[in-house]
Write an enzyme that holds these catalytic residues in place. Structure first.
Site, PDB file in Angstrom:
ATOM      1  N   ARG A 181      -9.719  17.236   7.995  1.00  0.00           N
ATOM      2  CA  ARG A 181      -8.926  17.129   6.770  1.00  0.00           C
ATOM      3  C   ARG A 181      -8.444  18.494   6.231  1.00  0.00           C
ATOM      4  NH1 ARG A 181     -10.189  15.066   2.406  1.00  0.00           N
ATOM      5  NH2 ARG A 181      -8.279  13.878   2.164  1.00  0.00           N
ATOM      6  N   GLY A 221      -5.838   3.256  -1.454  1.00  0.00           N
ATOM      7  CA  GLY A 221      -5.280   4.430  -2.121  1.00  0.00           C
ATOM      8  C   GLY A 221      -6.078   4.948  -3.297  1.00  0.00           C
ATOM      9  N   CYS A 255     -11.298  28.069  19.163  1.00  0.00           N
ATOM     10  CA  CYS A 255     -10.416  29.181  19.483  1.00  0.00           C
ATOM     11  C   CYS A 255      -9.037  28.922  18.920  1.00  0.00           C
ATOM     12  CB  CYS A 255     -10.359  29.369  20.991  1.00  0.00           C
ATOM     13  SG  CYS A 255     -11.931  29.936  21.598  1.00  0.00           S
ATOM     14  N   GLU A 256      -8.947  28.900  17.619  1.00  0.00           N
ATOM     15  CA  GLU A 256      -7.668  28.697  16.939  1.00  0.00           C
ATOM     16  C   GLU A 256      -7.837  29.185  15.506  1.00  0.00           C
ATOM     17  OE1 GLU A 256      -5.646  25.024  17.813  1.00  0.00           O
ATOM     18  OE2 GLU A 256      -4.532  25.102  15.923  1.00  0.00           O
ATOM     19  N   HIS A 289       0.893  -1.170   0.000  1.00  0.00           N
ATOM     20  CA  HIS A 289       0.000   0.000   0.000  1.00  0.00           C
ATOM     21  C   HIS A 289       0.922   1.209   0.000  1.00  0.00           C
ATOM     22  CE1 HIS A 289      -3.287   2.695   1.120  1.00  0.00           C
ATOM     23  NE2 HIS A 289      -2.445   3.230   1.966  1.00  0.00           N
ATOM     24  N   TYR A 331      -4.453  18.731   5.992  1.00  0.00           N
ATOM     25  CA  TYR A 331      -3.841  18.550   4.654  1.00  0.00           C
ATOM     26  C   TYR A 331      -4.185  19.661   3.672  1.00  0.00           C
ATOM     27  CZ  TYR A 331      -4.618  13.867   6.670  1.00  0.00           C
ATOM     28  OH  TYR A 331      -4.726  12.793   7.516  1.00  0.00           O
ATOM     29  N   GLY A 339     -10.309   2.399   1.556  1.00  0.00           N
ATOM     30  CA  GLY A 339     -11.078   3.038   2.611  1.00  0.00           C
ATOM     31  C   GLY A 339     -11.896   4.148   1.970  1.00  0.00           C
ATOM     32  N   ARG A 340     -11.173   5.202   1.566  1.00  0.00           N
ATOM     33  CA  ARG A 340     -11.790   6.400   0.993  1.00  0.00           C
ATOM     34  C   ARG A 340     -12.811   6.074  -0.107  1.00  0.00           C
ATOM     35  NH1 ARG A 340      -9.098  11.063   1.201  1.00  0.00           N
ATOM     36  NH2 ARG A 340      -7.173   9.905   1.485  1.00  0.00           N
ATOM     37  N   TYR A 378     -12.386   9.427   6.570  1.00  0.00           N
ATOM     38  CA  TYR A 378     -11.480  10.209   7.417  1.00  0.00           C
ATOM     39  C   TYR A 378     -12.182  11.479   7.916  1.00  0.00           C
ATOM     40  CZ  TYR A 378      -8.514   6.863   5.100  1.00  0.00           C
ATOM     41  OH  TYR A 378      -8.004   5.691   4.608  1.00  0.00           O
TER      42      TYR A 378
HETATM   43  N1  LLP Z   1      -4.471   0.052   3.626  1.00  0.00           N
HETATM   44  C1  LLP Z   1      -3.559   0.575   4.468  1.00  0.00           C
HETATM   45  C2  LLP Z   1      -2.488  -0.267   4.983  1.00  0.00           C
HETATM   46  C3  LLP Z   1      -3.629   1.932   4.828  1.00  0.00           C
HETATM   47  O1  LLP Z   1      -2.713   2.464   5.631  1.00  0.00           O
HETATM   48  C4  LLP Z   1      -4.682   2.742   4.320  1.00  0.00           C
HETATM   49  C5  LLP Z   1      -4.810   4.158   4.701  1.00  0.00           C
HETATM   50  C6  LLP Z   1      -5.628   2.139   3.458  1.00  0.00           C
HETATM   51  C7  LLP Z   1      -5.482   0.797   3.128  1.00  0.00           C
HETATM   52  C8  LLP Z   1      -6.776   2.886   2.881  1.00  0.00           C
HETATM   53  O2  LLP Z   1      -6.352   3.920   2.059  1.00  0.00           O
HETATM   54  P1  LLP Z   1      -7.459   4.680   1.170  1.00  0.00           P
HETATM   55  O3  LLP Z   1      -8.062   3.677   0.237  1.00  0.00           O
HETATM   56  O4  LLP Z   1      -8.471   5.223   2.105  1.00  0.00           O
HETATM   57  O5  LLP Z   1      -6.699   5.752   0.473  1.00  0.00           O
HETATM   58  N2  LLP Z   1      -6.367  10.637   6.933  1.00  0.00           N
HETATM   59  C9  LLP Z   1      -5.947  10.715   5.554  1.00  0.00           C
HETATM   60  C10 LLP Z   1      -5.800   9.346   4.934  1.00  0.00           C
HETATM   61  C11 LLP Z   1      -4.888   8.424   5.714  1.00  0.00           C
HETATM   62  C12 LLP Z   1      -4.814   7.034   5.140  1.00  0.00           C
HETATM   63  C13 LLP Z   1      -4.162   6.072   6.062  1.00  0.00           C
HETATM   64  N3  LLP Z   1      -4.057   4.735   5.545  1.00  0.00           N
HETATM   65  C14 LLP Z   1      -6.933  11.580   4.768  1.00  0.00           C
HETATM   66  O6  LLP Z   1      -7.862  12.126   5.364  1.00  0.00           O
HETATM   67  O7  LLP Z   1      -6.780  11.749   3.560  1.00  0.00           O
END
Ligand code: LLP
Length: 438
Positions: free
Chosen positions: A324, A244, A360-361, A208, A328, A287-288, A396
């Site tokens: 977020r 990702g 307050c920031e 990943h 970022y 995830g996303r 997220y």
């Molecule tokens: N697999 C592993 C091992 C991971 O560390 C992650 C995300 C995923 C899968 C899922 O990735 P996705 O498909 O969601 O891109 N907080 C950040 C994103 C952090 C992701 C951490 N790991 C944001 O809000 O963009």
């Protein structure tokens, strides 16, 4: 399979009166603000986009509400857990800890419903893994002996850092020397010797490289994985492309063409099957992609003011609700729902405004670019009492909310077949101090 032409469903800078067929004003009235609302149909649609893969494994860190996990489980999606808490959530949502005994009818190896993926075992997560006999995806070689001592003879997956990575932000890049994640690709021979010595077999390989990247970068992973798979050899039965997958946040952005991405990985899998003489399960771990577009934050406009020439809208959600943008500089579409739902019509003059929260920031601004520079957004002219909807917030979002400034966590609502139901009640101020002593 999804085409490369589908644009975002978000109401960028416009008026939004409904979410998944339910009135925004009603949701705010019934459940209060700030509020997270998820559209189950959108989650279902995103799962269907990925149906070609043998296993979709949800990275629950993106959105771990039990109702969302339960929905995904019923859709046949497996789950990833990165902590004892996420293991607990997966079990509470009805996931079984164990793979079925028999191999699947298509000759593929049995799938592990829950996989623990991390770069360390903290003591609680090692206990939970051992108690439930879970499969582990090891991101550091020290995990091998730690597991072998407690679960002798287990089979494991290795998460390998291929030496390159990419993400929507440097903070979400999980490959290369600048990343703490995974077992370094050049160390694989050593790590295999360590696993053999500890009596563990390596059945899975996982990479990943980052979150919110693009398919061009993701595609490079397949070749790297194939090379490492050759070093592991015939014990390998499952490969994972990681997560990702990008989604369109900004106006005009489109969904990526995932069919080409699957074809590439499928070809890698087939080459390995020919080489090893047995079937290989192909997993993806988003995830996303599965939940981002399903989620909305409904907030109320509580102040409208000017600082010199600059107009500001201040709402009751802040970076305690959705982190977020401050973390970022992430862009989230925003739309407005007029106070009584009907009073003002589409085509209202738009205004370039700064949107901020109650904290307050100074960094508590939703319209900011990477580096904390305050930006503006074109929105219909807003008045106190209007509802501002922050969109594409289902990944997220709630999971990264905090109690900063002693703000209770918002409620979460799931809309399914036109019906809204609360799936997490709003925290109370009593919840805030629970466990503390004077
Ligand atoms: N697999 C592993 C091992 C991971 O560390 C992650 C995300 C995923 C899968 C899922 O990735 P996705 O498909 O969601 O891109 N907080 C950040 C994103 C952090 C992701 C951490 N790991 C944001 O809000 O963009």
């Amino acid at each position: 399979m999804i085409a490369g032409t589908q644009t975002s469903m978000a109401a960028h800078g416009g008026i939004r009166r409904q979410i998944a067929g339910v009135d925004v004003a009603e949701l705010a009235h019934e459940y209060g603000t700030p509020l997270y609302v998820y559209d189950a149909a959108m989650i279902r649609r995103r799962c269907e986009d990925l149906s070609a893969w043998d296993t979709i494994r949800f990275a629950q860190k993106a959105c771990s509400n039990l109702a969302v996990l339960g929905l995904l489980r019923r859709l046949g999606v497996m789950v990833d857990a990165v902590s004892a808490g996420e293991i607990h959530r997966a079990l509470a949502a009805g996931y079984s800890p164990h793979a079925p005994r028999a191999a699947a009818a298509d000759g593929l190896p049995a799938v592990h419903p829950i996989v623990y993926t991390a770069d360390i075992f903290d003591r609680e997560s090692l206990d939970a893994v051992v108690t439930h006999g879970l499969h582990v995806n090891c991101g550091s070689s020290d995990m091998i002996e730690q597991l072998a001592e407690r679960m002798p003879g287990a089979s494991i997956t290795l998460r390998v850092n291929p030496g390159f990575g990419h993400g929507h932000s440097q903070k979400t890049n999980t490959g290369g020397e600048g990343s703490k994640h995974g077992i370094w690709h050049a160390d694989i021979a050593d790590v295999l010797r360590r696993a053999e010595w500890a009596g563990l077999s390596v059945s899975g390989l996982h990479m990943h490289i980052g979150s919110g990247t693009d398919l061009a970068h993701l595609a490079e992973v397949a070749g790297a994985l194939e090379r490492i798979a050759g070093e592991i050899g015939r014990s390998l039965t499952t490969i994972s492309a990681g997560g990702g997958l990008p989604i369109p946040y900004r106006p005009g952005e489109e969904h990526a063409d995932l069919s080409g991405y699957f074809t590439l990985w499928d070809a890698t899998r087939r080459k390995l099957e020919d080489r090893f003489g047995h079937r290989i399960r192909l997993e993806i771990e988003p995830g996303r992609y599965l939940t981002a577009e399903s989620g909305f934050v409904v907030t109320e406009v509580r102040a409208v003011k000017r600082q010199g020439a600059k107009p500001y809208i201040l709402v009751d959600a802040g970076f305690n609700t959705l982190a977020r943008p401050v973390l970022y500089g992430s862009y989230h579409p925003m739309s407005l729902c007029p106070r009584d739902g009907v009073s003002r019509e589409e085509g209202l003059p738009q205004e370039e405004v700064v949107v901020g929260g109650p904290l307050c920031e100074s960094g508590d601004i939703f319209t900011q670019s990477d580096g904390g520079f305050v930006a503006t957004r074109a929105l219909p002219k807003a008045a106190v009492g209007d509802l501002l909807v922050i969109e594409i917030a289902g990944a997220y979002g709630f999971v990264m909310a905090s109690n900063y400034n002693s703000k209770p966590l918002p409620a979460e609502v799931l809309v399914e077949d036109g019906r809204a139901r609360i799936v997490r009640r709003r925290q109370s101020v009593e919840d805030l101090v629970r466990g503390e002593t004077v």
